[in-house]
Design an enzyme around this catalytic site. Structure first.
Site, PDB file in Angstrom:
ATOM      1  N   LYS A  97       1.054   3.945 -11.060  1.00 39.86           N
ATOM      2  CA  LYS A  97      -0.013   3.055 -10.616  1.00 39.86           C
ATOM      3  C   LYS A  97      -0.427   2.081 -11.725  1.00 39.86           C
ATOM      4  O   LYS A  97      -0.778   0.925 -11.448  1.00 39.86           O
ATOM      5  CB  LYS A  97      -1.211   3.862 -10.131  1.00 39.86           C
ATOM      6  CG  LYS A  97      -0.988   4.540  -8.791  1.00 39.86           C
ATOM      7  CD  LYS A  97      -0.771   3.530  -7.668  1.00 39.86           C
ATOM      8  CE  LYS A  97      -0.782   4.184  -6.300  1.00 39.86           C
ATOM      9  NZ  LYS A  97      -0.618   3.201  -5.198  1.00 39.86           N
ATOM     10  N   SER A 156      -4.698   2.394  -8.490  1.00 37.05           N
ATOM     11  CA  SER A 156      -5.526   3.598  -8.449  1.00 37.05           C
ATOM     12  C   SER A 156      -6.405   3.622  -9.688  1.00 37.05           C
ATOM     13  O   SER A 156      -6.021   3.104 -10.744  1.00 37.05           O
ATOM     14  CB  SER A 156      -4.661   4.859  -8.426  1.00 37.05           C
ATOM     15  OG  SER A 156      -5.434   6.023  -8.649  1.00 37.05           O
ATOM     16  N   TYR A 196       2.081   9.895 -11.104  1.00 40.54           N
ATOM     17  CA  TYR A 196       1.251   9.017 -10.280  1.00 40.54           C
ATOM     18  C   TYR A 196       0.505   7.988 -11.127  1.00 40.54           C
ATOM     19  O   TYR A 196       0.558   6.785 -10.864  1.00 40.54           O
ATOM     20  CB  TYR A 196       0.266   9.858  -9.476  1.00 40.54           C
ATOM     21  CG  TYR A 196      -0.645   9.063  -8.566  1.00 40.54           C
ATOM     22  CD1 TYR A 196      -0.231   8.687  -7.297  1.00 40.54           C
ATOM     23  CD2 TYR A 196      -1.926   8.700  -8.977  1.00 40.54           C
ATOM     24  CE1 TYR A 196      -1.071   7.967  -6.455  1.00 40.54           C
ATOM     25  CE2 TYR A 196      -2.766   7.977  -8.141  1.00 40.54           C
ATOM     26  CZ  TYR A 196      -2.339   7.618  -6.887  1.00 40.54           C
ATOM     27  OH  TYR A 196      -3.163   6.901  -6.064  1.00 40.54           O
ATOM     28  N   ASN A 237       0.805  -1.215   0.000  1.00 40.55           N
ATOM     29  CA  ASN A 237       0.000   0.000   0.000  1.00 40.55           C
ATOM     30  C   ASN A 237       0.842   1.271   0.000  1.00 40.55           C
ATOM     31  O   ASN A 237       0.394   2.310  -0.476  1.00 40.55           O
ATOM     32  CB  ASN A 237      -0.924  -0.012   1.229  1.00 40.55           C
ATOM     33  CG  ASN A 237      -1.636   1.297   1.433  1.00 40.55           C
ATOM     34  OD1 ASN A 237      -2.416   1.728   0.598  1.00 40.55           O
ATOM     35  ND2 ASN A 237      -1.362   1.944   2.558  1.00 40.55           N
TER      36      ASN A 237
END
Length: 270
Positions: free
Chosen positions: A178, A151, A174, A97
């Site tokens: 992901k 995500s 990001y 995580n």
């Protein structure tokens, strides 16, 4: 005798590592796994916060422990694994995580190579490292499973119009990282299938964060705009990660591997 649904979800006696375990989503997942019976390892960089969370879990559920770890540091990850095995003798569940993303509030034209590479390291590389180092012990488990946290922005692009001047617009670093986690999940699931180890990912959508209420345009612009574009009409709340993590960590999902479950209130449905 056929197992009941409660038996399938039962994690009694299993050992679960949750990296980034005291954060907003990590804390929810630690709570859920502990409530289902697991011995939870709260692992992150800030040891004091890990201890606080582990003590909370131990007081309410089974034994939990805190481990300080920089998940981008190979030696630190090895020490984490050894510490957990020394304490509990096993690793059954690994939840990757933790992440460290860079480039927020920076225009694409101004994004640096360093910010790009640090995000890939802080998202994709750490998922690889933790999975690789924990694998020898997960192989010894009769219930071995790895859950990676992706995500919805690893699946679709953000709608840049929802952010206003909140300066929290989702950066390209990001989403790219992901998306890498989601693909790595599929690869690892295929590779470990012969060992009976399942690997899946969860791709959450936006969760409401009280700590961001002081940021310009967060509550006035971003939240209502985000909710308006979400079919269920709201952001994630303080329990929305709990059911899905227990499902993927338990035998309730024992015929599921290589899947990316999108938990976004329907954001990616249209």
């Amino acid at each position: 005798m056929t197992e009941s649904v409660w038996d399938l979800f039962d994690l009694e006696g299993r050992v679960a590592i949750v990296t980034g375990g005291y954060g907003q989503l990590g804390s929810q997942m630690c709570d859920a796994l502990a409530e289902a019976g697991a011995n939870v390892v709260v692992a992150a960089r800030t040891y004091e916060k890990c201890v606080e969370k582990a003590e909370e879990l131990s007081a309410e559920h089974g034994e939990a422990m805190a481990v300080e770890v920089d998940v981008t540091d190979e030696d630190a990850v090895e020490r984490m694994v050894e510490t957990v095995v020394d304490e509990f003798g096993a690793i059954d569940i690994l939840v990757n995580n933790a992440y460290d993303a860079h480039g927020y509030g920076v225009a694409f034209e101004d994004l640096t190579v360093d910010e790009w590479e640090r995000t890939l390291e802080g998202v994709v590389t750490q998922t690889f490292l933790c999975s690789q180092k924990a694998l020898p012990y997960i192989r010894e488990s009769d219930h071995g499973t790895i859950v990676n946290i992706g995500s919805h922005y690893g699946v679709v692009a953000p709608d840049h119009r929802v952010y206003g001047d909140a300066d929290i617009n989702n950066p390209p670093t990001y989403g790219a990282a992901k998306a890498g986690v989601i693909q790595f999940t599929r690869w690892l699931a295929s590779y470990l299938a012969a060992d009976g180890i399942r690997v899946n990912s969860i791709s959450p959508g936006g969760f409401y964060n009280e700590e961001m209420e002081d940021i310009d345009d967060y509550t006035e612009v971003f939240v209502p705009e985000y909710e308006h574009r979400t079919p269920l009409g709201r952001m994630g709340d303080e329990t929305d990660m709990k059911g899905i993590i227990v499902y993927l960590a338990s035998d309730a999902s024992k015929w599921m591997t290589g899947q990316n479950l999108v938990l976004d209130g329907g954001w990616t449905a249209w």
